[in-house]
Design a protein around this motif. Structure first.
Motif, PDB file in Angstrom:
ATOM      1  N   VAL A 175       4.084 -12.531  -1.963  1.00 46.44           N
ATOM      2  CA  VAL A 175       3.761 -12.391  -0.539  1.00 46.44           C
ATOM      3  C   VAL A 175       2.360 -11.859  -0.278  1.00 46.44           C
ATOM      4  O   VAL A 175       1.819 -12.063   0.816  1.00 46.44           O
ATOM      5  CB  VAL A 175       4.800 -11.506   0.191  1.00 46.44           C
ATOM      6  CG1 VAL A 175       6.189 -12.082   0.060  1.00 46.44           C
ATOM      7  CG2 VAL A 175       4.756 -10.074  -0.321  1.00 46.44           C
ATOM      8  N   LYS A 176       1.750 -11.223  -1.248  1.00 45.24           N
ATOM      9  CA  LYS A 176       0.393 -10.700  -1.033  1.00 45.24           C
ATOM     10  C   LYS A 176      -0.620 -11.806  -0.762  1.00 45.24           C
ATOM     11  O   LYS A 176      -1.726 -11.535  -0.288  1.00 45.24           O
ATOM     12  CB  LYS A 176      -0.048  -9.873  -2.246  1.00 45.24           C
ATOM     13  CG  LYS A 176       0.628  -8.515  -2.347  1.00 45.24           C
ATOM     14  CD  LYS A 176       0.163  -7.781  -3.599  1.00 45.24           C
ATOM     15  CE  LYS A 176       0.831  -6.422  -3.722  1.00 45.24           C
ATOM     16  NZ  LYS A 176       0.412  -5.703  -4.963  1.00 45.24           N
ATOM     17  N   ARG A 177      -0.243 -13.044  -1.025  1.00 46.46           N
ATOM     18  CA  ARG A 177      -1.173 -14.159  -0.864  1.00 46.46           C
ATOM     19  C   ARG A 177      -1.184 -14.747   0.548  1.00 46.46           C
ATOM     20  O   ARG A 177      -2.073 -15.528   0.876  1.00 46.46           O
ATOM     21  CB  ARG A 177      -0.820 -15.272  -1.858  1.00 46.46           C
ATOM     22  CG  ARG A 177      -0.976 -14.860  -3.299  1.00 46.46           C
ATOM     23  CD  ARG A 177      -0.494 -15.926  -4.259  1.00 46.46           C
ATOM     24  NE  ARG A 177       0.950 -16.038  -4.288  1.00 46.46           N
ATOM     25  CZ  ARG A 177       1.618 -16.757  -5.190  1.00 46.46           C
ATOM     26  NH1 ARG A 177       0.965 -17.432  -6.119  1.00 46.46           N
ATOM     27  NH2 ARG A 177       2.935 -16.813  -5.165  1.00 46.46           N
ATOM     28  N   TYR A 178      -0.207 -14.381   1.402  1.00 45.21           N
ATOM     29  CA  TYR A 178      -0.042 -15.091   2.673  1.00 45.21           C
ATOM     30  C   TYR A 178      -0.822 -14.451   3.819  1.00 45.21           C
ATOM     31  O   TYR A 178      -0.874 -13.232   3.961  1.00 45.21           O
ATOM     32  CB  TYR A 178       1.442 -15.195   3.035  1.00 45.21           C
ATOM     33  CG  TYR A 178       2.213 -15.964   1.984  1.00 45.21           C
ATOM     34  CD1 TYR A 178       1.939 -17.303   1.750  1.00 45.21           C
ATOM     35  CD2 TYR A 178       3.171 -15.332   1.199  1.00 45.21           C
ATOM     36  CE1 TYR A 178       2.607 -18.005   0.769  1.00 45.21           C
ATOM     37  CE2 TYR A 178       3.844 -16.034   0.209  1.00 45.21           C
ATOM     38  CZ  TYR A 178       3.558 -17.368  -0.002  1.00 45.21           C
ATOM     39  OH  TYR A 178       4.216 -18.054  -0.998  1.00 45.21           O
ATOM     40  N   ASP A 179      -1.386 -15.343   4.637  1.00 48.21           N
ATOM     41  CA  ASP A 179      -2.047 -14.921   5.874  1.00 48.21           C
ATOM     42  C   ASP A 179      -1.083 -14.959   7.044  1.00 48.21           C
ATOM     43  O   ASP A 179      -1.220 -14.179   7.991  1.00 48.21           O
ATOM     44  CB  ASP A 179      -3.229 -15.851   6.183  1.00 48.21           C
ATOM     45  CG  ASP A 179      -4.291 -15.792   5.118  1.00 48.21           C
ATOM     46  OD1 ASP A 179      -5.100 -14.853   5.149  1.00 48.21           O
ATOM     47  OD2 ASP A 179      -4.315 -16.685   4.249  1.00 48.21           O
ATOM     48  N   TYR A 180      -0.115 -15.889   6.983  1.00 47.45           N
ATOM     49  CA  TYR A 180       0.862 -16.050   8.064  1.00 47.45           C
ATOM     50  C   TYR A 180       2.237 -16.295   7.464  1.00 47.45           C
ATOM     51  O   TYR A 180       2.380 -16.901   6.411  1.00 47.45           O
ATOM     52  CB  TYR A 180       0.500 -17.244   8.970  1.00 47.45           C
ATOM     53  CG  TYR A 180      -0.836 -17.124   9.655  1.00 47.45           C
ATOM     54  CD1 TYR A 180      -1.014 -16.257  10.737  1.00 47.45           C
ATOM     55  CD2 TYR A 180      -1.924 -17.883   9.227  1.00 47.45           C
ATOM     56  CE1 TYR A 180      -2.247 -16.143  11.369  1.00 47.45           C
ATOM     57  CE2 TYR A 180      -3.158 -17.781   9.852  1.00 47.45           C
ATOM     58  CZ  TYR A 180      -3.308 -16.906  10.924  1.00 47.45           C
ATOM     59  OH  TYR A 180      -4.531 -16.796  11.546  1.00 47.45           O
ATOM     60  N   ARG A 193      10.370  -8.442   7.405  1.00 48.09           N
ATOM     61  CA  ARG A 193       9.468  -7.331   7.070  1.00 48.09           C
ATOM     62  C   ARG A 193      10.073  -6.427   6.011  1.00 48.09           C
ATOM     63  O   ARG A 193       9.362  -5.883   5.160  1.00 48.09           O
ATOM     64  CB  ARG A 193       9.137  -6.537   8.341  1.00 48.09           C
ATOM     65  CG  ARG A 193       8.121  -7.240   9.232  1.00 48.09           C
ATOM     66  CD  ARG A 193       7.901  -6.510  10.535  1.00 48.09           C
ATOM     67  NE  ARG A 193       6.786  -7.108  11.286  1.00 48.09           N
ATOM     68  CZ  ARG A 193       6.536  -6.887  12.564  1.00 48.09           C
ATOM     69  NH1 ARG A 193       7.302  -6.046  13.258  1.00 48.09           N
ATOM     70  NH2 ARG A 193       5.511  -7.472  13.149  1.00 48.09           N
ATOM     71  N   SER A 194      11.387  -6.293   6.038  1.00 46.05           N
ATOM     72  CA  SER A 194      12.066  -5.484   5.041  1.00 46.05           C
ATOM     73  C   SER A 194      12.299  -6.273   3.749  1.00 46.05           C
ATOM     74  O   SER A 194      11.940  -5.827   2.662  1.00 46.05           O
ATOM     75  CB  SER A 194      13.414  -5.005   5.598  1.00 46.05           C
ATOM     76  OG  SER A 194      14.173  -4.363   4.599  1.00 46.05           O
ATOM     77  N   ALA A 195      12.870  -7.466   3.873  1.00 46.85           N
ATOM     78  CA  ALA A 195      13.256  -8.255   2.702  1.00 46.85           C
ATOM     79  C   ALA A 195      12.073  -8.636   1.836  1.00 46.85           C
ATOM     80  O   ALA A 195      12.169  -8.658   0.604  1.00 46.85           O
ATOM     81  CB  ALA A 195      13.996  -9.517   3.148  1.00 46.85           C
ATOM     82  N   PHE A 196      10.941  -8.927   2.460  1.00 49.51           N
ATOM     83  CA  PHE A 196       9.750  -9.329   1.716  1.00 49.51           C
ATOM     84  C   PHE A 196       8.778  -8.161   1.506  1.00 49.51           C
ATOM     85  O   PHE A 196       7.638  -8.362   1.097  1.00 49.51           O
ATOM     86  CB  PHE A 196       9.060 -10.489   2.427  1.00 49.51           C
ATOM     87  CG  PHE A 196       9.886 -11.752   2.428  1.00 49.51           C
ATOM     88  CD1 PHE A 196       9.808 -12.641   1.378  1.00 49.51           C
ATOM     89  CD2 PHE A 196      10.764 -12.023   3.463  1.00 49.51           C
ATOM     90  CE1 PHE A 196      10.580 -13.799   1.365  1.00 49.51           C
ATOM     91  CE2 PHE A 196      11.544 -13.179   3.465  1.00 49.51           C
ATOM     92  CZ  PHE A 196      11.456 -14.066   2.410  1.00 49.51           C
ATOM     93  N   GLU A 204       2.765  -6.275   7.786  1.00 45.96           N
ATOM     94  CA  GLU A 204       3.650  -6.530   8.928  1.00 45.96           C
ATOM     95  C   GLU A 204       3.094  -7.586   9.879  1.00 45.96           C
ATOM     96  O   GLU A 204       3.833  -8.390  10.444  1.00 45.96           O
ATOM     97  CB  GLU A 204       3.876  -5.237   9.708  1.00 45.96           C
ATOM     98  CG  GLU A 204       4.796  -4.252   9.050  1.00 45.96           C
ATOM     99  CD  GLU A 204       5.046  -3.060   9.970  1.00 45.96           C
ATOM    100  OE1 GLU A 204       4.088  -2.589  10.595  1.00 45.96           O
ATOM    101  OE2 GLU A 204       6.199  -2.627  10.076  1.00 45.96           O
ATOM    102  N   ASP A 205       1.783  -7.587  10.063  1.00 50.54           N
ATOM    103  CA  ASP A 205       1.182  -8.415  11.096  1.00 50.54           C
ATOM    104  C   ASP A 205       1.001  -9.874  10.706  1.00 50.54           C
ATOM    105  O   ASP A 205       0.514 -10.670  11.519  1.00 50.54           O
ATOM    106  CB  ASP A 205      -0.183  -7.840  11.506  1.00 50.54           C
ATOM    107  CG  ASP A 205      -0.052  -6.487  12.199  1.00 50.54           C
ATOM    108  OD1 ASP A 205       1.040  -6.209  12.722  1.00 50.54           O
ATOM    109  OD2 ASP A 205      -1.035  -5.721  12.210  1.00 50.54           O
ATOM    110  N   ILE A 206       1.393 -10.257   9.489  1.00 54.53           N
ATOM    111  CA  ILE A 206       1.261 -11.674   9.136  1.00 54.53           C
ATOM    112  C   ILE A 206       2.372 -12.515   9.766  1.00 54.53           C
ATOM    113  O   ILE A 206       2.284 -13.743   9.789  1.00 54.53           O
ATOM    114  CB  ILE A 206       1.227 -11.902   7.608  1.00 54.53           C
ATOM    115  CG1 ILE A 206       2.591 -11.613   6.966  1.00 54.53           C
ATOM    116  CG2 ILE A 206       0.119 -11.087   6.963  1.00 54.53           C
ATOM    117  CD1 ILE A 206       2.648 -12.001   5.482  1.00 54.53           C
ATOM    118  N   ILE A 207       3.408 -11.853  10.289  1.00 59.31           N
ATOM    119  CA  ILE A 207       4.515 -12.583  10.924  1.00 59.31           C
ATOM    120  C   ILE A 207       4.038 -13.237  12.219  1.00 59.31           C
ATOM    121  O   ILE A 207       3.370 -12.615  13.046  1.00 59.31           O
ATOM    122  CB  ILE A 207       5.681 -11.633  11.245  1.00 59.31           C
ATOM    123  CG1 ILE A 207       6.305 -11.084   9.956  1.00 59.31           C
ATOM    124  CG2 ILE A 207       6.727 -12.344  12.085  1.00 59.31           C
ATOM    125  CD1 ILE A 207       7.204 -12.046   9.224  1.00 59.31           C
TER     126      ILE A 207
END
Length: 414
Positions: A175-180, A193-196, A204-207
């Motif tokens: 998950v560290k690779r994602y922007d969105y 936010r919890s599971a990942f 948190e703000d990539i969601i």
């Protein structure tokens, strides 16, 4: 060779420390391939690469986004790449004629991941891939969560492939690779936010709460579309359709992959239901190749090998599932569904557990097959207040335009 690989995987399953060591070696080799592909290569801001379930399918949210982009003149000069292990899908899906197709972990695969301006996936990406400056990575995921995911899994014995520590470590690498990260609702945002582990990682703000692109079809299809799907599947016009879509069990594994026993008496179902119904059987992709329904020809149609489940929803008169998230999507059609949870206590206590109160489910929970047959035959179903409340909580963002919203966020403003 395949037999040797099977025994090796089975051996590693039972030797955690060696398994972790071997995985580290594999990841290091993949990273080296990626670094070689990236060396001196420039990012192409008009190159988009799509991947669904590690190259297994042309489907889900990445497919919906891709097909939207095909229809939008803003992207007429873009290059599209699809990761597909079966290159024959180009003949099966005319939409892929516009794309370049590469196999998972091939040299071309790493080359395009090293140079793509945009990466769109619905599952884990190869751990050798790193996000470079100038790239944007989008995780679409593939369902509203009923059962616990990744870092929220508590039952140590519930996963046959990984310890909880391994699950958490692999999650963070991914998950560290994602922007969105797409979310279909405020409920899903909280759970993702919890599971990942997004909160602890400061992500948190990539969601982005947009609804699911794959569900756009459920608001756009017509009778002609559904009739073609039925014809392609060989479903008689005079029969109603039951879509049976169970999920796999984390603790069922034979050393080479997940296994699954349906716990359904198809002979009994045929005796009781075949005059009025046919069954579309759709297994999770982990176990999709393990079933043979040749003896039930004309009653059971195995749709497990099809790339995309969403078209199946359009022809299903009712859904039977257990713990799969398919019911969240299907609920958009406001059609009946039944939850055949024959192993409910074991699944809840020893395998995954649930995020929601199962009393919220928009259909009856049934644990005995005879009761399931009675419920189907009775047909005393209506789109009641409970079902409406369910859609208002979990599906309020779904409409015909989620793909556009996602693309506008990811690319549209540049």
């Amino acid at each position: 060779m395949e037999l040797l690989k099977k025994y090796l995987r089975k051996f590693l399953m039972n030797h955690a420390s060696l398994r972790v060591f071997v995985r580290k070696i594999h990841v290091a080799l993949k990273k080296k391939k990626f670094e070689m592909a990236a060396s001196g290569a420039e990012i192409d801001k008009k190159l988009v690469i799509f991947e669904t379930f590690m190259g297994r399918q042309y489907g889900c949210n990445p497919r919906a986004i891709y097909e939207y982009m095909l229809s939008d003149e803003r992207f007429d000069d873009f290059t599209f790449v699809w990761v597909l292990n079966d290159e024959g899908k180009v003949k099966e899906f005319p939409q892929l004629e516009r794309a370049k197709v590469v196999k998972l972990r091939s040299d071309e695969y790493y080359k395009y991941y090293a140079t793509a301006g945009y990466v769109i996936t619905n599952s884990n990406l190869d751990y050798g891939i790193a996000k470079r400056d100038g790239q944007k990575f989008l995780q679409t995921w593939h369902g509203t969560p009923l059962k616990r995911l990744r870092c929220d899994i508590e039952a140590e014995e519930g996963n046959a492939l990984n310890s909880l520590e391994e699950i958490n470590q692999k999650n963070d690498l991914d998950v560290k690779r994602y922007d969105y990260f797409i979310s279909p609702s405020a409920f899903s945002t909280e759970k993702f936010r919890s599971a990942f582990n997004l909160t602890n990682l400061g992500l948190e703000d990539i969601i982005i709460e947009t609804g699911y692109p794959r569900n756009d079809l459920l608001f756009k299809f017509d009778e002609e579309y559904a009739a073609k799907i039925k014809s392609d599947l060989g479903i008689p016009d005079d029969k109603k359709v039951i879509l049976y879509a169970p999920t796999f069990r984390d603790n069922q594994h034979d050393g080479s992959g997940y296994t699954y026993k349906t716990e359904v008496d198809f002979d009994k179902l045929r005796r009781e239901l075949s005059d009025e119904y046919v069954i579309l059987f759709r297994a999770h992709y982990f176990v999709a190749s393990q079933f043979d329904f040749a003896s039930y020809k004309g009653f059971v149609i195995d749709a497990s090998g099809l790339d995309d489940i969403t078209p199946l929803y359009t022809v299903a008169d009712l859904l039977i599932t257990d713990y799969s998230s398919v019911f969240f999507d299907y609920a958009n059609l406001k059609r009946p569904m039944y939850f055949y949870m024959y192993d409910l206590e074991d699944y809840a206590d020893n395998i995954r557990g649930f995020y929601i109160d199962i009393n919220e489910l928009p259909g009856p929970i049934i644990q005995e097959e005879d009761e399931l047959i009675k419920a189907i035959k009775a047909g005393d179903w209506s789109y009641d207040d409970k079902y409406k409340a369910f859609n208002e909580k979990y599906n309020y963002l779904d409409d015909a335009f989620a793909s556009k919203r996602v693309v506008d966020i990811l690319i549209g403003e540049e």
